[in-house]
Scaffold this motif. Structure first.
Motif: not given
Length: 724
Positions: A146-148, A159-161, A166-167, A178-179
């Motif tokens: 994923x990319x956040x 970019x705060x990936x 994440x859950x 976690x990444x």
């Protein structure tokens, strides 16, 4: 996607601030979780942070200024206690949360070196976060990165990936690293991955198809089937066939009326050639007093109709009778809720007032109302921003303000109050800011309510409004779980953007149907039970055995404590008597929790005490204690050997043994015994029996004991104990 701004990409070209750069590091490192330094009120070892960083100003004060600034050392940033503890260079109870030399470690050191800026009002504000992909289909045992991206008020993007959390909402289906690496497991269906960063949340929806052939779909009966089967097609999970008539009749009788069909009902239903007999059976059950008894039992427990002392008996009986009569008359659901929320007067004159006897404080009232009627858990927001939702403390106290003008006066009956609207401005004090806030429904603007107007009526108006995004969905999801074992949203009272339904289109359609029907509860039950989705067999096929959320087959569920006790009485021909109630009163008709104490059976099998609005208070899991109780308990043995009970009556009957076995199977399972079952039963009935001294028993006594054994064996089977 918008390109990241050079300033953000470079990282070093702007000063670091606590809000934008440091608070996310603390969250990523789990420093501000409830198990660590965000532990309620006290923090951890003298250092306290706000939960998940929702109060950055307070966190900044605790880090930089508290304890005479001992946690940070600008002259030698690497020697700051904040850094040494996080990296476990100085022993840290939470272990190593930052790796020395890592990007986050160096960012923390640099922030201290630069002077530990908090940030200013003119700094760009975080507006939203976006996850890519937003929706995705993944094979089982596949991976997806994923990319956040964080979006700011000055147009900047970041970019705060690596900094996001994440859950997955179903950990048996997906793992979220976690990444931001998502890995699917071996269960097909729909699952959501929640992404959280700096107080913002979003969701990535993941579809995990099985991809099996979809050659034989049952004919659709209504809109429920259209949408449920469309979802099964999308993920490639073929449904089981429709259940046979005997299984359907037993299932629907238990789910609507809380009882087994009688042997006569079962025979008549199986013999009927009427193509509409299933619909007619549903209609008959819905108009029966059993339906009202069963669902009154459900609702009064959720509405905390519990007895704490002898003085409660009048209120409890009156409230239970009012709820039962409302269901029997098919009173619209929104009207039932309105009469509870806006109740005034005494319990004798208006039994709905009894709710205010149990739930006395505004904070209790809004928490129960939100969870039970809106599917929103507001408890977290009393002390801090909800970690997985948009609700803040302001939202919490604004909702509580609707109940701020509830007045009470003692009556001539001990422990009873007269409830009335107390004239005045509706407002409630925010315990954190010490400022009074006016009423506001969830997601709605603040309301100015005149002193003479009861604010609870405004709340009831908002709840029953067709545009309300919570009210109808919460109810249909709760009822869906009643009939299908699990909700479209699970848990059924935790409906939020970060916990989406497994079939959003179906939930929306059910809510629309419910609203369009005028909040008709019977119409909702009828639509659900008429659907082929509900009528599918519980036996999985070669492909859908792993499905636990898409309703490709019926999910068997253990009978509730009261239903099981009544079923045991019905099969054995015995009777359970309860104090203060007419002889023969069924367990599903008990008005409150006080009867649990006098009934070991109800206690062992998990009848709720009415202390919570959560369905989870009712124990639905099986246990060793339950198995032992059914096999050995004296009260169960007494029912099997009851005078004038079924065992004694069958032992004296003049019909053939196969006929008597058929009667027992119809009464227990609503079906004929198969040839092997018949052979075993007849052989057992034909065996000679002796007493403790080895003396042969007379024929009638031997037959009675044989039927007691046979009933005992049948009621200890899974086929009897479960609705399937």
């Amino acid at each position: 996607m918008t390109a990241l701004t050079p300033a953000v990409q470079a990282g070093e070209s702007r000063p670091l601030t606590f809000v934008r750069d440091i608070a996310p590091i603390l969250t990523k490192a789990s420093c501000n979780t409830g198990a660590c330094h965000a532990k309620a009120d006290v923090g951890q070892r003298g250092f306290r942070l706000s939960l998940l960083g929702f109060e950055p100003q307070e966190d900044f004060e605790h880090i930089v200024k508290e304890g005479k600034g001992r946690r940070v050392f600008p002259a030698a940033p690497e020697q700051s206690l904040l850094v040494l503890k996080a990296a476990n260079i100085v022993p840290h109870g939470g272990g190593k949360q930052l790796e020395p030399g890592s990007e986050n470690f160096e960012t923390l050191v640099r922030w201290i070196r630069e002077g530990m800026a908090y940030g200013t009002e003119t700094d760009a504000k975080l507006l939203s976060i976006e996850v890519e992909p937003k929706r995705i289909s993944m094979k089982m045992h596949a991976s997806q990165q994923l990319k956040v991206t964080a979006r700011y008020s000055d147009g900047a993007s970041r970019d705060v990936t690596r900094m996001a959390l994440y859950e997955g909402n179903e950990t048996s289906m997906v793992e979220a690293g976690g990444a931001g690496l998502v890995q699917t497991l071996d269960i097909p269906g729909n699952v959501a991955v929640m992404v959280r960063y700096a107080g913002m949340v979003t969701v990535c929806s993941v579809s995990i198809p099985l991809g099996a052939p979809m050659d034989h779909l049952p004919a659709s009966q209504n809109f429920i089937d259209d949408l449920a089967f469309a979802n099964l097609k999308r993920i490639g999970i073929p449904p089981s066939p429709v259940s046979d008539d005997a299984t359907f009749l037993r299932r629907v009788s238990l789910d609507i009326a809380g009882r087994l069909p009688t042997a006569e009902e079962a025979r008549s239903f199986l013999a009927s050639q009427d193509p509409d007999k299933r619909d007619k059976a549903i209609d008959s059950l819905l108009t029966s007093p059993d339906y009202a008894d069963y669902f009154a039992n459900k609702w009064t427990a959720l509405l905390k109709n519990k007895r704490d002392d002898a003085a409660d008996i009048t209120a409890n009986f009156a409230f239970h009778a009012w709820m039962r009569d409302s269901l029997l008359a098919n009173k619209p659901y929104d009207e039932i809720v309105r009469q509870i929320l806006a109740a005034t007067g005494t319990i004798v004159a208006n039994p709905a007032v009894a709710w205010y006897k149990r739930v006395k404080e505004p904070n209790q009232q809004i928490e129960d109302v939100a969870q039970l009627f809106l599917g929103v858990r507001m408890q977290c927001a009393q002390c801090h921003h909800h970690p997985f939702e948009r609700w803040s403390q302001h939202d919490y106290y604004s909702l509580a303000a609707f109940f701020s003008q509830v007045g009470r006066k003692p009556t001539a009956i001990a422990g009873e109050d007269l409830i009335f609207h107390k004239r005045g401005i509706a407002q409630y004090e925010n315990k954190k800011t010490r400022q009074s806030v006016k009423p506001a429904a969830l997601g709605a603007p603040t309301q100015d309510i005149l002193p003479d107007e009861d604010p609870r009526l405004r709340l009831a108006d908002w709840m029953s409004d067709k545009a309300n995004p919570f009210f109808a969905k919460a109810l249909v999801n709760r009822y869906w779980k009643h009939f299908f074992k699990r909700g479209l949203v699970e848990p059924e009272d935790d409906m939020r953007d970060t916990n989406p339904p497994t079939n959003p289109e179906l939930l929306d359609a059910l809510a629309k149907h419910f609203v369009d029907s005028g909040f008709d509860l019977r119409a909702l039950v009828k639509a659900i039970t008429q659907s082929r989705t509900y009528q599918l067999s519980a036996m999985p096929n070669d492909h859908n055995g792993v499905d636990r959320q898409n309703f490709s087959h019926y999910y068997p569920k253990r009978m509730q404590a009261e239903v099981l006790l009544d079923a045991l009485d019905q099969v054995s021909g015995a009777r359970s008597d309860f104090a203060d109630l007419p002889p023969g009163t069924r367990a599903i008709s008990l008005p409150d929790n006080s009867y649990n104490r006098a009934s070991p059976f109800l206690k062992v099998f998990g009848r709720p005490e009415g202390t919570s609005v959560c369905e989870c208070e009712r124990v639905q899991s099986s246990s060793l204690a339950q198995s032992l109780h059914l096999m050995n308990a004296s009260d169960v043995k007494a029912k099997l050997a009851a005078r004038e009970g079924r065992a004694e009556r069958l032992s004296k009957a003049e019909s053939s043994e196969p006929a008597r076995v058929r009667e027992l199977y119809f009464a227990t399972f609503a079906r004929e015994p198969d040839p092997e079952e018949m052979r075993i039963a007849v052989e057992h009935l034909s065996k000679p029996r002796t007493d403790a001294n080895g003396k042969l028993l007379d024929t009638q006594t031997s037959k009675r004991q044989a039927f007691e054994d046979l009933i005992w064996a049948l009621v200890n089977t899974k086929e009897f104990l479960f609705n399937h």
